[in-house]
Design a protein around this motif. Sequence first.
Motif, PDB file in Angstrom:
ATOM      1  N   LEU A  54       0.819  -1.212   0.000  1.00  0.00           N
ATOM      2  CA  LEU A  54       0.000   0.000   0.000  1.00  0.00           C
ATOM      3  C   LEU A  54       0.854   1.263   0.000  1.00  0.00           C
ATOM      4  O   LEU A  54       2.001   1.256   0.432  1.00  0.00           O
ATOM      5  N   ALA A  55       0.261   2.319  -0.521  1.00  0.00           N
ATOM      6  CA  ALA A  55       0.888   3.642  -0.510  1.00  0.00           C
ATOM      7  C   ALA A  55       0.491   4.358   0.762  1.00  0.00           C
ATOM      8  O   ALA A  55      -0.691   4.382   1.136  1.00  0.00           O
ATOM      9  N   CYS A  56       1.482   4.933   1.440  1.00  0.00           N
ATOM     10  CA  CYS A  56       1.212   5.641   2.691  1.00  0.00           C
ATOM     11  C   CYS A  56       2.314   6.665   2.906  1.00  0.00           C
ATOM     12  O   CYS A  56       3.499   6.349   2.745  1.00  0.00           O
ATOM     13  N   ASP A  57       1.932   7.878   3.242  1.00  0.00           N
ATOM     14  CA  ASP A  57       2.893   8.934   3.558  1.00  0.00           C
ATOM     15  C   ASP A  57       3.255   8.809   5.030  1.00  0.00           C
ATOM     16  O   ASP A  57       2.444   9.088   5.912  1.00  0.00           O
ATOM     17  N   ILE A  58       4.481   8.385   5.314  1.00  0.00           N
ATOM     18  CA  ILE A  58       4.892   8.150   6.689  1.00  0.00           C
ATOM     19  C   ILE A  58       4.892   9.434   7.514  1.00  0.00           C
ATOM     20  O   ILE A  58       4.835   9.392   8.741  1.00  0.00           O
ATOM     21  N   ALA A  59       4.936  10.586   6.850  1.00  0.00           N
ATOM     22  CA  ALA A  59       4.890  11.866   7.554  1.00  0.00           C
ATOM     23  C   ALA A  59       3.468  12.271   7.945  1.00  0.00           C
ATOM     24  O   ALA A  59       3.282  13.269   8.641  1.00  0.00           O
ATOM     25  N   ASP A  60       2.476  11.502   7.508  1.00  0.00           N
ATOM     26  CA  ASP A  60       1.070  11.766   7.813  1.00  0.00           C
ATOM     27  C   ASP A  60       0.673  10.903   9.010  1.00  0.00           C
ATOM     28  O   ASP A  60       0.464   9.694   8.881  1.00  0.00           O
ATOM     29  N   ASP A  61       0.576  11.514  10.167  1.00  0.00           N
ATOM     30  CA  ASP A  61       0.302  10.780  11.399  1.00  0.00           C
ATOM     31  C   ASP A  61      -1.009  10.013  11.316  1.00  0.00           C
ATOM     32  O   ASP A  61      -1.100   8.860  11.770  1.00  0.00           O
ATOM     33  N   VAL A  62      -2.035  10.619  10.739  1.00  0.00           N
ATOM     34  CA  VAL A  62      -3.336   9.958  10.626  1.00  0.00           C
ATOM     35  C   VAL A  62      -3.229   8.726   9.744  1.00  0.00           C
ATOM     36  O   VAL A  62      -3.784   7.657  10.063  1.00  0.00           O
ATOM     37  N   ALA A  63      -2.498   8.839   8.631  1.00  0.00           N
ATOM     38  CA  ALA A  63      -2.347   7.706   7.721  1.00  0.00           C
ATOM     39  C   ALA A  63      -1.570   6.569   8.375  1.00  0.00           C
ATOM     40  O   ALA A  63      -1.894   5.381   8.184  1.00  0.00           O
ATOM     41  N   VAL A  64      -0.548   6.901   9.160  1.00  0.00           N
ATOM     42  CA  VAL A  64       0.231   5.857   9.832  1.00  0.00           C
ATOM     43  C   VAL A  64      -0.628   5.144  10.880  1.00  0.00           C
ATOM     44  O   VAL A  64      -0.596   3.907  10.990  1.00  0.00           O
ATOM     45  N   LYS A  65      -1.409   5.887  11.633  1.00  0.00           N
ATOM     46  CA  LYS A  65      -2.298   5.263  12.617  1.00  0.00           C
ATOM     47  C   LYS A  65      -3.308   4.346  11.929  1.00  0.00           C
ATOM     48  O   LYS A  65      -3.611   3.247  12.432  1.00  0.00           O
ATOM     49  N   ALA A  66      -3.816   4.771  10.785  1.00  0.00           N
ATOM     50  CA  ALA A  66      -4.775   3.946  10.049  1.00  0.00           C
ATOM     51  C   ALA A  66      -4.119   2.668   9.534  1.00  0.00           C
ATOM     52  O   ALA A  66      -4.736   1.594   9.545  1.00  0.00           O
ATOM     53  N   LEU A  67      -2.875   2.774   9.108  1.00  0.00           N
ATOM     54  CA  LEU A  67      -2.134   1.596   8.657  1.00  0.00           C
ATOM     55  C   LEU A  67      -2.060   0.553   9.756  1.00  0.00           C
ATOM     56  O   LEU A  67      -2.314  -0.642   9.536  1.00  0.00           O
ATOM     57  N   PHE A  68      -1.720   0.982  10.975  1.00  0.00           N
ATOM     58  CA  PHE A  68      -1.612   0.051  12.091  1.00  0.00           C
ATOM     59  C   PHE A  68      -2.981  -0.494  12.484  1.00  0.00           C
ATOM     60  O   PHE A  68      -3.114  -1.679  12.825  1.00  0.00           O
ATOM     61  N   ALA A  69      -3.999   0.348  12.439  1.00  0.00           N
ATOM     62  CA  ALA A  69      -5.341  -0.103  12.802  1.00  0.00           C
ATOM     63  C   ALA A  69      -5.874  -1.136  11.819  1.00  0.00           C
ATOM     64  O   ALA A  69      -6.536  -2.106  12.208  1.00  0.00           O
ATOM     65  N   ASP A  70      -5.567  -0.941  10.537  1.00  0.00           N
ATOM     66  CA  ASP A  70      -6.134  -1.806   9.497  1.00  0.00           C
ATOM     67  C   ASP A  70      -5.328  -3.079   9.272  1.00  0.00           C
ATOM     68  O   ASP A  70      -5.885  -4.105   8.853  1.00  0.00           O
ATOM     69  N   HIS A  71      -4.015  -3.036   9.516  1.00  0.00           N
ATOM     70  CA  HIS A  71      -3.166  -4.169   9.136  1.00  0.00           C
ATOM     71  C   HIS A  71      -2.343  -4.743  10.285  1.00  0.00           C
ATOM     72  O   HIS A  71      -1.725  -5.789  10.122  1.00  0.00           O
ATOM     73  N   GLY A  72      -2.310  -4.070  11.419  1.00  0.00           N
ATOM     74  CA  GLY A  72      -1.576  -4.568  12.576  1.00  0.00           C
ATOM     75  C   GLY A  72      -2.424  -5.507  13.408  1.00  0.00           C
ATOM     76  O   GLY A  72      -3.511  -5.911  12.972  1.00  0.00           O
ATOM     77  N   PRO A  73      -1.984  -5.840  14.602  1.00  0.00           N
ATOM     78  CA  PRO A  73      -0.701  -5.417  15.180  1.00  0.00           C
ATOM     79  C   PRO A  73       0.466  -6.160  14.552  1.00  0.00           C
ATOM     80  O   PRO A  73       0.321  -7.301  14.117  1.00  0.00           O
ATOM     81  N   PHE A  74       1.617  -5.503  14.505  1.00  0.00           N
ATOM     82  CA  PHE A  74       2.809  -6.092  13.917  1.00  0.00           C
ATOM     83  C   PHE A  74       3.735  -6.597  15.015  1.00  0.00           C
ATOM     84  O   PHE A  74       3.866  -5.986  16.073  1.00  0.00           O
ATOM     85  N   ASP A  75       4.391  -7.713  14.725  1.00  0.00           N
ATOM     86  CA  ASP A  75       5.356  -8.281  15.669  1.00  0.00           C
ATOM     87  C   ASP A  75       6.771  -7.788  15.388  1.00  0.00           C
ATOM     88  O   ASP A  75       7.557  -7.609  16.323  1.00  0.00           O
ATOM     89  N   VAL A  76       7.101  -7.590  14.111  1.00  0.00           N
ATOM     90  CA  VAL A  76       8.411  -7.075  13.705  1.00  0.00           C
ATOM     91  C   VAL A  76       8.197  -5.955  12.702  1.00  0.00           C
ATOM     92  O   VAL A  76       7.429  -6.117  11.740  1.00  0.00           O
ATOM     93  N   ILE A  77       8.851  -4.824  12.931  1.00  0.00           N
ATOM     94  CA  ILE A  77       8.742  -3.660  12.045  1.00  0.00           C
ATOM     95  C   ILE A  77      10.137  -3.303  11.558  1.00  0.00           C
ATOM     96  O   ILE A  77      11.042  -3.053  12.361  1.00  0.00           O
ATOM     97  N   TYR A  78      10.312  -3.301  10.248  1.00  0.00           N
ATOM     98  CA  TYR A  78      11.545  -2.813   9.635  1.00  0.00           C
ATOM     99  C   TYR A  78      11.292  -1.393   9.140  1.00  0.00           C
ATOM    100  O   TYR A  78      10.460  -1.178   8.241  1.00  0.00           O
ATOM    101  N   HIS A  79      12.006  -0.437   9.715  1.00  0.00           N
ATOM    102  CA  HIS A  79      11.818   0.962   9.326  1.00  0.00           C
ATOM    103  C   HIS A  79      12.963   1.377   8.399  1.00  0.00           C
ATOM    104  O   HIS A  79      14.036   1.782   8.842  1.00  0.00           O
ATOM    105  N   LEU A  80      12.715   1.271   7.091  1.00  0.00           N
ATOM    106  CA  LEU A  80      13.706   1.600   6.068  1.00  0.00           C
ATOM    107  C   LEU A  80      13.384   2.895   5.336  1.00  0.00           C
ATOM    108  O   LEU A  80      14.232   3.405   4.601  1.00  0.00           O
ATOM    109  N   ALA A  81      12.189   3.430   5.495  1.00  0.00           N
ATOM    110  CA  ALA A  81      11.766   4.617   4.739  1.00  0.00           C
ATOM    111  C   ALA A  81      12.580   5.837   5.148  1.00  0.00           C
ATOM    112  O   ALA A  81      12.780   6.093   6.335  1.00  0.00           O
TER     113      ALA A  81
END
Length: 325
Positions: A54-81
């Motif tokens: 999916l496309a998501c602007d990591i600088a958009d706090d609302v979009a990041v929260k929605a990403l976690f709400a819709d597809h999380g919870p995550f056990d491992v997160i790789y932050h490469l962006a």
Amino acid sequence: MRILITGGGGFLGQKLSRKLTEHGALRGQPITAMTLMDVAEPAKPKAGFPVTSLACDIADDVAVKALFADHGPFDVIYHLAAVVSGAAEADFDLGMRINLMGSIHLFQAARAQGNCPVVVYASSIAAHGGEEPEVIVDGVELNPQTSYGSQKVMGELLLNDMSRKGFLDGRGLRLPTVSIRPGKANAAASSFMSSIFRDTMQGDASNCPVGRDFLIFHTAPRTIIENLVIAAELDGAGFGFNRCLNLPGRSDTVGEMIDAMTRVFGPEAEARITWEADPVIEKIVHSWRNRVISEKALRLGFVQDKSFEDTVRWFLEDDIQRRPA
């Protein structure tokens, strides 16, 4: 085991996602889902489990929260962006928005899950410079000399503190210059450190803005991917009080790396290199440290390249884009 990769459309994100799908497991557990996010929708690898792109602007706090709400919870997160070094130096506000605020949004969303996920954060050797010693060892005070390096260090400090508080299980990796990167040149100040090898072996000309005696602290893409997997597998307590470290790399001059390419590939690639100085690039790359002793990382089990000849061979096996005959 649910995994998130930010920057999933970049070359590291793509290679990492393919590696993880090949393994099918991480931290002793089968991978049940993977989410790749980037500013544009990333390509998805073939996998034996669901992969969401999916496309998501990591600088958009609302979009990041929605990403976690819709597809999380995550056990491992790789932050490469990230916005790369040259772009972050040219546009301070862009670098702050993506590299710093994006990391804050991601870490806070990970914290809000309440499960203390493993977070592997891609920092940079650009964290070092300035008044530091010429040879970097573990524990040297960070002194970045670029906006990109400063933004990465701020992310490191937050990752450390949130790990101390038990919100995250962080692991921050200061990446050496990754060479040979596949694809096209980007706005990174270090971009030439791949293009003078990649482009010339693919039949195109490439300019080197520094001299043959310029020293590069570097590592191969295959090695970085292996170390990213190792970082998630390790027990976080093994990192000690500082969850961030210098990954192992090699220190070779441009001339030594070109000679290694010639031994593997032949002389025709070197003949395509031009040598025109670029003061802007020189100012940035000469602020970096290129001799690093990574004792802590090696002790923990991270791996190190043996030669640049291996890097050239791996590029020819994995990434070269050959012209039609």
